[in-house]
Design a protein around this motif. Structure first.
Motif, PDB file in Angstrom:
ATOM      1  N   SER A 128       1.018  -1.468   0.106  1.00 38.04           N
ATOM      2  CA  SER A 128      -0.094  -0.227   0.250  1.00 38.04           C
ATOM      3  C   SER A 128       0.963   1.514   0.143  1.00 38.04           C
ATOM      4  O   SER A 128       1.934   1.366   0.795  1.00 38.04           O
ATOM      5  CB  SER A 128      -0.934   0.149   1.116  1.00 38.04           C
ATOM      6  OG  SER A 128      -1.779   1.225   1.241  1.00 38.04           O
ATOM      7  N   LEU A 129       0.654   2.253  -0.865  1.00 42.53           N
ATOM      8  CA  LEU A 129       1.243   3.360  -0.943  1.00 42.53           C
ATOM      9  C   LEU A 129       0.293   4.599  -1.181  1.00 42.53           C
ATOM     10  O   LEU A 129      -0.606   4.818  -1.950  1.00 42.53           O
ATOM     11  CB  LEU A 129       2.080   3.448  -2.259  1.00 42.53           C
ATOM     12  CG  LEU A 129       3.195   4.807  -2.589  1.00 42.53           C
ATOM     13  CD1 LEU A 129       3.990   5.027  -1.543  1.00 42.53           C
ATOM     14  CD2 LEU A 129       3.677   4.400  -3.877  1.00 42.53           C
ATOM     15  N   ASN A 130       0.308   5.502  -0.002  1.00 40.51           N
ATOM     16  CA  ASN A 130      -0.516   6.739  -0.103  1.00 40.51           C
ATOM     17  C   ASN A 130       0.270   7.886  -0.111  1.00 40.51           C
ATOM     18  O   ASN A 130       1.007   8.220   0.362  1.00 40.51           O
ATOM     19  CB  ASN A 130      -1.020   6.788   1.562  1.00 40.51           C
ATOM     20  CG  ASN A 130      -2.322   7.513   1.473  1.00 40.51           C
ATOM     21  OD1 ASN A 130      -2.028   8.695   0.846  1.00 40.51           O
ATOM     22  ND2 ASN A 130      -3.194   7.544   2.511  1.00 40.51           N
ATOM     23  N   LEU A 131      -0.235   8.392  -1.393  1.00 41.36           N
ATOM     24  CA  LEU A 131       0.325  10.067  -1.686  1.00 41.36           C
ATOM     25  C   LEU A 131      -0.783  10.951  -1.851  1.00 41.36           C
ATOM     26  O   LEU A 131      -0.677  11.729  -2.789  1.00 41.36           O
ATOM     27  CB  LEU A 131       1.165   9.508  -3.342  1.00 41.36           C
ATOM     28  CG  LEU A 131       2.241   8.632  -3.151  1.00 41.36           C
ATOM     29  CD1 LEU A 131       2.898   8.564  -4.325  1.00 41.36           C
ATOM     30  CD2 LEU A 131       3.365   9.197  -2.219  1.00 41.36           C
ATOM     31  N   SER A 132      -1.689  10.530  -1.079  1.00 50.11           N
ATOM     32  CA  SER A 132      -2.709  11.822  -1.128  1.00 50.11           C
ATOM     33  C   SER A 132      -2.416  13.025  -0.817  1.00 50.11           C
ATOM     34  O   SER A 132      -1.611  13.242   0.116  1.00 50.11           O
ATOM     35  CB  SER A 132      -3.895  11.041  -0.247  1.00 50.11           C
ATOM     36  OG  SER A 132      -3.675  11.031   0.881  1.00 50.11           O
ATOM     37  N   ASN A 133      -2.907  14.063  -1.462  1.00 52.30           N
ATOM     38  CA  ASN A 133      -2.698  15.535  -0.985  1.00 52.30           C
ATOM     39  C   ASN A 133      -1.132  15.513  -1.008  1.00 52.30           C
ATOM     40  O   ASN A 133      -0.737  16.290  -0.220  1.00 52.30           O
ATOM     41  CB  ASN A 133      -3.244  15.602   0.293  1.00 52.30           C
ATOM     42  CG  ASN A 133      -3.328  17.346   0.456  1.00 52.30           C
ATOM     43  OD1 ASN A 133      -3.310  17.944  -0.437  1.00 52.30           O
ATOM     44  ND2 ASN A 133      -3.157  17.762   1.710  1.00 52.30           N
ATOM     45  N   THR A 134      -0.194  15.162  -1.917  1.00 52.23           N
ATOM     46  CA  THR A 134       1.114  15.398  -2.157  1.00 52.23           C
ATOM     47  C   THR A 134       1.547  16.245  -3.223  1.00 52.23           C
ATOM     48  O   THR A 134       2.586  16.493  -3.528  1.00 52.23           O
ATOM     49  CB  THR A 134       1.748  14.216  -2.475  1.00 52.23           C
ATOM     50  OG1 THR A 134       1.343  13.469  -3.397  1.00 52.23           O
ATOM     51  CG2 THR A 134       1.623  13.368  -1.012  1.00 52.23           C
ATOM     52  N   LYS A 135       0.499  16.780  -3.918  1.00 52.83           N
ATOM     53  CA  LYS A 135       0.636  17.849  -5.155  1.00 52.83           C
ATOM     54  C   LYS A 135       1.366  17.162  -6.381  1.00 52.83           C
ATOM     55  O   LYS A 135       2.229  17.778  -7.171  1.00 52.83           O
ATOM     56  CB  LYS A 135       1.580  19.089  -4.574  1.00 52.83           C
ATOM     57  CG  LYS A 135       0.995  19.617  -3.362  1.00 52.83           C
ATOM     58  CD  LYS A 135      -0.221  20.638  -3.773  1.00 52.83           C
ATOM     59  CE  LYS A 135      -0.727  21.206  -2.567  1.00 52.83           C
ATOM     60  NZ  LYS A 135      -1.539  20.507  -1.510  1.00 52.83           N
ATOM     61  N   ILE A 136       1.148  15.739  -6.593  1.00 57.29           N
ATOM     62  CA  ILE A 136       1.819  15.074  -7.543  1.00 57.29           C
ATOM     63  C   ILE A 136       1.158  15.533  -8.912  1.00 57.29           C
ATOM     64  O   ILE A 136      -0.048  15.886  -9.058  1.00 57.29           O
ATOM     65  CB  ILE A 136       1.559  13.540  -7.410  1.00 57.29           C
ATOM     66  CG1 ILE A 136       2.381  12.776  -8.488  1.00 57.29           C
ATOM     67  CG2 ILE A 136       0.226  13.194  -7.515  1.00 57.29           C
ATOM     68  CD1 ILE A 136       2.473  11.381  -8.163  1.00 57.29           C
ATOM     69  N   GLN A 137       1.905  15.865  -9.896  1.00 59.07           N
ATOM     70  CA  GLN A 137       1.632  16.147 -11.239  1.00 59.07           C
ATOM     71  C   GLN A 137       1.443  14.874 -12.135  1.00 59.07           C
ATOM     72  O   GLN A 137       1.946  14.098 -12.008  1.00 59.07           O
ATOM     73  CB  GLN A 137       2.809  17.163 -12.010  1.00 59.07           C
ATOM     74  CG  GLN A 137       3.119  18.085 -11.081  1.00 59.07           C
ATOM     75  CD  GLN A 137       1.903  19.336 -10.937  1.00 59.07           C
ATOM     76  OE1 GLN A 137       1.406  19.617 -12.037  1.00 59.07           O
ATOM     77  NE2 GLN A 137       1.826  20.081 -10.252  1.00 59.07           N
ATOM     78  N   ASP A 138       0.797  15.363 -13.520  1.00 59.71           N
ATOM     79  CA  ASP A 138       0.420  14.174 -14.138  1.00 59.71           C
ATOM     80  C   ASP A 138       1.869  13.419 -14.786  1.00 59.71           C
ATOM     81  O   ASP A 138       1.743  12.067 -14.639  1.00 59.71           O
ATOM     82  CB  ASP A 138      -0.236  14.802 -15.537  1.00 59.71           C
ATOM     83  CG  ASP A 138      -1.629  15.115 -15.402  1.00 59.71           C
ATOM     84  OD1 ASP A 138      -2.366  14.202 -14.533  1.00 59.71           O
ATOM     85  OD2 ASP A 138      -2.039  15.989 -16.238  1.00 59.71           O
ATOM     86  N   LYS A 139       2.957  14.045 -14.917  1.00 58.71           N
ATOM     87  CA  LYS A 139       3.939  13.570 -15.697  1.00 58.71           C
ATOM     88  C   LYS A 139       4.723  12.331 -14.450  1.00 58.71           C
ATOM     89  O   LYS A 139       4.819  11.251 -14.910  1.00 58.71           O
ATOM     90  CB  LYS A 139       5.197  14.393 -15.994  1.00 58.71           C
ATOM     91  CG  LYS A 139       6.541  13.843 -16.225  1.00 58.71           C
ATOM     92  CD  LYS A 139       7.393  14.989 -16.335  1.00 58.71           C
ATOM     93  CE  LYS A 139       8.687  14.721 -16.833  1.00 58.71           C
ATOM     94  NZ  LYS A 139       9.500  13.657 -16.050  1.00 58.71           N
ATOM     95  N   ASN A 140       4.731  12.841 -13.204  1.00 56.39           N
ATOM     96  CA  ASN A 140       5.165  12.004 -12.143  1.00 56.39           C
ATOM     97  C   ASN A 140       4.214  10.839 -11.885  1.00 56.39           C
ATOM     98  O   ASN A 140       4.774   9.727 -11.607  1.00 56.39           O
ATOM     99  CB  ASN A 140       5.528  12.587 -10.842  1.00 56.39           C
ATOM    100  CG  ASN A 140       6.772  13.479 -11.025  1.00 56.39           C
ATOM    101  OD1 ASN A 140       6.535  14.944 -10.973  1.00 56.39           O
ATOM    102  ND2 ASN A 140       7.901  13.106 -10.957  1.00 56.39           N
TER     103      ASN A 140
END
Length: 134
Positions: free
Chosen positions: A45-57
């Protein structure tokens, strides 16, 4: 962040990085760690919610998660910069996979992704799981 990824023990099954504003470099380093398979090989499980990730990444991370890892749950919710570009890529990738995908859940709630695409992704993940069980 970089030192933390280099020090992960192999028995970690869940990583929660929610609400941590991460740079492009941090996302790249995380993607490399997941791809290397020596790091995070047991990660489910990997939680990256609310991290400002962009489409490219997010596209790079999705490809690595789908192909190289055993991650079953990927939470990218509350990232408003994820858009049609990312969700379209996910749909096309899932339709084209000729191998088992361990990913069972991709949370894209409260993102710039349409409800229709979220439903399509969910259905494709479910179909992949059913297809590879038989």
């Amino acid at each position: 962040m970089l030192r933390l990824i280099d020090c992960f023990p192999l028995c970690i099954t869940e990583v929660i990085l929610a609400s941590n504003p991460m740079t492009f470099f941090c996302f790249d380093k995380l993607t490399q760690a997941v791809k290397s398979q020596s790091y995070l090989q047991n990660l489910l499980s990997l939680n990256l919610s609310n991290t400002k990730i962009q489409d490219k990444n997010a596209i790079e991370l999705f490809e690595v998660v789908a192909v190289y890892s055993c991650i079953e749950d990927l939470d990218l919710s509350r990232n408003p910069h994820l858009s049609f570009k990312f969700s379209s890529h996910c749909i096309n990738q899932l339709r084209g996979f000729q191998m088992k995908v361990s990913l069972k859940r991709l949370d894209l709630s409260y993102c710039g992704v349409s409800q229709m695409h979220q439903t399509q992704i969910k259905d494709l993940l479910k179909m992949s799981e059913i297809f590879w069980k038989t």
